[in-house]
Write a protein that holds these residues in place. Structure first.
Motif, PDB file in Angstrom:
ATOM      1  N   PRO A  32      40.546  34.373  39.046  1.00 10.45           N
ATOM      2  CA  PRO A  32      41.223  33.097  39.287  1.00 10.45           C
ATOM      3  C   PRO A  32      41.125  32.167  38.077  1.00 10.45           C
ATOM      4  O   PRO A  32      40.191  32.270  37.270  1.00 10.45           O
ATOM      5  CB  PRO A  32      40.457  32.513  40.487  1.00 10.45           C
ATOM      6  CG  PRO A  32      39.781  33.678  41.121  1.00 10.45           C
ATOM      7  CD  PRO A  32      39.491  34.648  40.019  1.00 10.45           C
ATOM      8  N   VAL A  33      42.079  31.258  37.968  1.00 10.49           N
ATOM      9  CA  VAL A  33      42.146  30.374  36.806  1.00 10.49           C
ATOM     10  C   VAL A  33      40.867  29.570  36.652  1.00 10.49           C
ATOM     11  O   VAL A  33      40.383  29.350  35.535  1.00 10.49           O
ATOM     12  CB  VAL A  33      43.373  29.444  36.923  1.00 10.49           C
ATOM     13  CG1 VAL A  33      43.408  28.452  35.759  1.00 10.49           C
ATOM     14  CG2 VAL A  33      44.661  30.263  36.954  1.00 10.49           C
ATOM     15  N   ASN A  34      40.290  29.101  37.751  1.00  7.72           N
ATOM     16  CA  ASN A  34      39.096  28.266  37.680  1.00  7.72           C
ATOM     17  C   ASN A  34      37.794  29.070  37.665  1.00  7.72           C
ATOM     18  O   ASN A  34      36.704  28.484  37.694  1.00  7.72           O
ATOM     19  CB  ASN A  34      39.072  27.276  38.841  1.00  7.72           C
ATOM     20  CG  ASN A  34      39.098  27.986  40.190  1.00  7.72           C
ATOM     21  OD1 ASN A  34      39.365  29.175  40.262  1.00  7.72           O
ATOM     22  ND2 ASN A  34      38.820  27.241  41.252  1.00  7.72           N
ATOM     23  N   ALA A  35      37.910  30.401  37.658  1.00  6.32           N
ATOM     24  CA  ALA A  35      36.701  31.247  37.646  1.00  6.32           C
ATOM     25  C   ALA A  35      36.956  32.511  36.842  1.00  6.32           C
ATOM     26  O   ALA A  35      36.659  33.630  37.295  1.00  6.32           O
ATOM     27  CB  ALA A  35      36.271  31.576  39.067  1.00  6.32           C
ATOM     28  N   ARG A  36      37.488  32.348  35.638  1.00  4.45           N
ATOM     29  CA  ARG A  36      37.765  33.504  34.787  1.00  4.45           C
ATOM     30  C   ARG A  36      36.463  34.193  34.372  1.00  4.45           C
ATOM     31  O   ARG A  36      35.472  33.536  34.053  1.00  4.45           O
ATOM     32  CB  ARG A  36      38.541  33.085  33.541  1.00  4.45           C
ATOM     33  CG  ARG A  36      39.983  32.654  33.829  1.00  4.45           C
ATOM     34  CD  ARG A  36      40.798  33.870  34.203  1.00  4.45           C
ATOM     35  NE  ARG A  36      42.154  33.551  34.569  1.00  4.45           N
ATOM     36  CZ  ARG A  36      43.183  33.543  33.720  1.00  4.45           C
ATOM     37  NH1 ARG A  36      42.968  33.809  32.447  1.00  4.45           N
ATOM     38  NH2 ARG A  36      44.394  33.273  34.141  1.00  4.45           N
ATOM     39  N   THR A  37      36.524  35.536  34.358  1.00  9.58           N
ATOM     40  CA  THR A  37      35.355  36.343  34.018  1.00  9.58           C
ATOM     41  C   THR A  37      35.716  37.316  32.903  1.00  9.58           C
ATOM     42  O   THR A  37      36.828  37.859  32.869  1.00  9.58           O
ATOM     43  CB  THR A  37      34.866  37.133  35.248  1.00  9.58           C
ATOM     44  OG1 THR A  37      34.578  36.216  36.298  1.00  9.58           O
ATOM     45  CG2 THR A  37      33.615  37.920  34.921  1.00  9.58           C
ATOM     46  N   ILE A  38      34.783  37.562  31.994  1.00  5.07           N
ATOM     47  CA  ILE A  38      35.009  38.504  30.893  1.00  5.07           C
ATOM     48  C   ILE A  38      34.945  39.928  31.442  1.00  5.07           C
ATOM     49  O   ILE A  38      33.966  40.314  32.096  1.00  5.07           O
ATOM     50  CB  ILE A  38      33.962  38.304  29.792  1.00  5.07           C
ATOM     51  CG1 ILE A  38      34.130  36.918  29.155  1.00  5.07           C
ATOM     52  CG2 ILE A  38      34.084  39.400  28.727  1.00  5.07           C
ATOM     53  CD1 ILE A  38      33.082  36.605  28.099  1.00  5.07           C
ATOM     54  N   VAL A  39      35.995  40.701  31.181  1.00  8.45           N
ATOM     55  CA  VAL A  39      36.021  42.098  31.615  1.00  8.45           C
ATOM     56  C   VAL A  39      35.900  43.064  30.428  1.00  8.45           C
ATOM     57  O   VAL A  39      35.660  44.252  30.623  1.00  8.45           O
ATOM     58  CB  VAL A  39      37.311  42.405  32.411  1.00  8.45           C
ATOM     59  CG1 VAL A  39      37.352  41.594  33.695  1.00  8.45           C
ATOM     60  CG2 VAL A  39      38.561  42.130  31.575  1.00  8.45           C
ATOM     61  N   SER A  40      36.073  42.566  29.220  1.00  5.83           N
ATOM     62  CA  SER A  40      35.910  43.392  28.026  1.00  5.83           C
ATOM     63  C   SER A  40      35.699  42.476  26.829  1.00  5.83           C
ATOM     64  O   SER A  40      36.241  41.367  26.783  1.00  5.83           O
ATOM     65  CB  SER A  40      37.134  44.282  27.795  1.00  5.83           C
ATOM     66  OG  SER A  40      36.938  45.138  26.687  1.00  5.83           O
ATOM     67  N   ALA A  41      34.886  42.947  25.866  1.00  4.43           N
ATOM     68  CA  ALA A  41      34.598  42.149  24.673  1.00  4.43           C
ATOM     69  C   ALA A  41      34.488  43.070  23.472  1.00  4.43           C
ATOM     70  O   ALA A  41      33.960  44.192  23.580  1.00  4.43           O
ATOM     71  CB  ALA A  41      33.304  41.358  24.860  1.00  4.43           C
ATOM     72  N   ASN A  42      34.987  42.609  22.316  1.00  2.00           N
ATOM     73  CA  ASN A  42      34.863  43.444  21.120  1.00  2.00           C
ATOM     74  C   ASN A  42      33.457  43.302  20.535  1.00  2.00           C
ATOM     75  O   ASN A  42      32.621  42.523  21.018  1.00  2.00           O
ATOM     76  CB  ASN A  42      35.954  43.104  20.106  1.00  2.00           C
ATOM     77  CG  ASN A  42      35.772  41.718  19.490  1.00  2.00           C
ATOM     78  OD1 ASN A  42      34.931  40.935  19.926  1.00  2.00           O
ATOM     79  ND2 ASN A  42      36.574  41.404  18.489  1.00  2.00           N
TER      80      ASN A  42
END
Length: 467
Positions: A32-42
């Protein structure tokens, strides 16, 4: 049977990085826009302390400057299927698993060689395309999938060795049903080997038939139950550019990447391409089409890129380009050109087909073309410029170079080499012709095709030249 699994743990990120190379921190976010979560990172983002599962707000508090891109499931699915089409080059039995591709390779090793050589070829293809991966081989597809989560490069080539390899696989990496993975460690069961040693009746009562079926698919006692993948008959790839492009030279890199993807897809289908379309997308739904047509089917990436670049150089951009799209619907079979065993051509010499296509790309379609025939037997109307791919069967002994209109042959009488060939036609349109054609040699030694009135050998009219 022997199944290879290509596990793609960074599929989403690699799909971004291959069109957006960057050294700065980059993450993919979802939710959700107010609870964005990182699903991948370089790697740069991970080195700065960002990690999968972290809230975007917490990452922004930790690091002030980094790029965050929304996770695109449709894009990930497209890349997944594209790579399956690449793997199809090595086996006709290819299936999709979560973040992985499995293919049956026991029959393929008769063509490509033993597993170490085939593994090297697969790794080279995926590395050149820019996708990180892990690989394993096992007698069953699901076992190969599980082994890629344990380590990279395992090769279990027999059923006996498979049972031994599965003994050490942790339950958390076994890909068994989620309820079993959650409950078994609490019962003191931490490896697949320990699960296999338990009474099956007890497992069925506690976890149901799903767990037993998963174990049987791992060991090969049940068929894999996987749906086989078949590559589509068309190629359609679209990429959005990082910024508006107003100069053609800035399009060269993304076009090269797209054409290389097309070549990899064609190799997977064991086919070629005869025409494709580059679409340059502008604002407000406008676009510029750059058609690339070949006289024969090709699939070499460097060659296709050179043709595309040659066409692109002649395009005047009416507006900045926001995205590129490559569409290929005409995908005929590819038949490699024959070569002599003792080829004496210089190493730098181009085959005639490649030279012809290079000239067409540089000079235009109307400069180098192939002749086609008509149903009209009159020589001045018997030839037309053929569409791409159409052939021309030269009606011997007629020459290929025919003049638009016959002209008088001046000078001494020629020497007759062959003929006459009587042509009497054209009565239906008022342009009746009655002629005797000969293959002649002029006083200068030129070989020509000429005609005169029936029964005569004077008043020669020149119709064409032999090479």
């Amino acid at each position: 049977m022997l199944w290879a699994c290509i596990y793609l743990p960074h599929l989403a990120m690699d799909g971004i990085l291959r069109r957006r190379p960057t050294e700065g921190p980059l993450v993919l976010v979802d939710g959700p826009v107010n609870a964005r979560t990182i699903v991948s990172a370089n790697e740069t983002a991970r080195a700065a302390g960002l990690h999968v599962g972290q809230r975007l707000s917490a990452a922004q508090a930790l690091l002030s400057q980094f790029d965050a891109i929304p996770y695109d499931r449709e894009s990930v699915e497209r890349w997944h299927r594209f790579l399956a089409a690449v793997a199809y080059r090595y086996s006709s039995e290819v299936s999709l698993l979560p973040h992985a591709i499995v293919l049956e390779v026991s029959k393929s090793m008769g063509l490509f060689g033993p597993w170490p050589r085939l593994e090297s070829m697969l790794r080279t293809d995926f590395t050149e395309l820019g996708f990180r991966h892990r690989m394993a081989a096992a007698p069953t597809a699901h076992a190969a999938h599980v082994l890629t989560t344990v380590s990279d490069g395992q090769a279990v080539l027999s059923v006996e060795a498979l049972c031994h390899a599965l003994q050490r696989v942790p339950i958390a990496k076994s890909r068994l049903p989620a309820n079993a993975i959650a409950a078994l460690p609490g019962m003191g069961i931490r490896t697949v080997g320990q699960v296999l040693a338990l009474p099956r009746d007890g497992l069925r009562r506690r976890f149901g038939a799903e767990l037993l079926a998963s174990l049987d698919r791992l060991t090969g006692d049940l068929p894999s139950g996987l749906e086989l993948y078949r590559p589509p008959d068309t190629f359609d790839l679209r990429i959005e550019l990082l910024h508006e492009v107003e100069n053609q030279s800035a399009l060269i890199f993304p076009v090269r990447r797209m054409v290389d993807d097309l070549a990899a897809y064609l190799a997977g289908r064991d086919g070629g391409v005869q025409r494709f379309l580059l679409r340059l997308e502008h604002r407000e739904g406008r676009y510029t089409d750059v058609p690339v047509g070949l006289l024969a089917s090709e699939r070499d990436g460097a060659m296709l890129f050179e043709f595309a670049r040659g066409r692109l150089e002649h395009v005047v951009l009416p507006a900045p380009v926001l995205a590129l799209r490559l569409i290929a619907r005409d995908l005929p079979a590819f038949i490699p050109a024959g070569r002599d065993l003792f080829d004496e051509r210089p190493a730098s010499a181009l085959p005639i087909g490649q030279l012809r296509e290079r000239l067409r790309a540089r000079l235009g379609d109307r400069t180098v073309y192939r002749l086609g025939s008509t149903t009209d037997p009159r020589p001045e109307r018997a030839q037309v410029v053929a569409d791409s791919g159409a052939g021309y069967d030269e009606p011997s002994p007629r020459p290929t170079w025919l003049l638009a209109h016959p002209i008088p042959l001046r000078g001494p009488s020629p020497r007759i080499l062959a003929g006459p060939e009587r042509l009497e036609t054209g009565w239906w349109d008022g342009a009746e012709a009655c002629r005797d054609y000969y293959v002649i040699e002029t006083s200068l030694g030129q070989r020509a095709w000429a005609f005169c009135q029936p029964g005569e050998q004077s008043g020669w009219m020149l119709q064409g030249w032999f090479a």
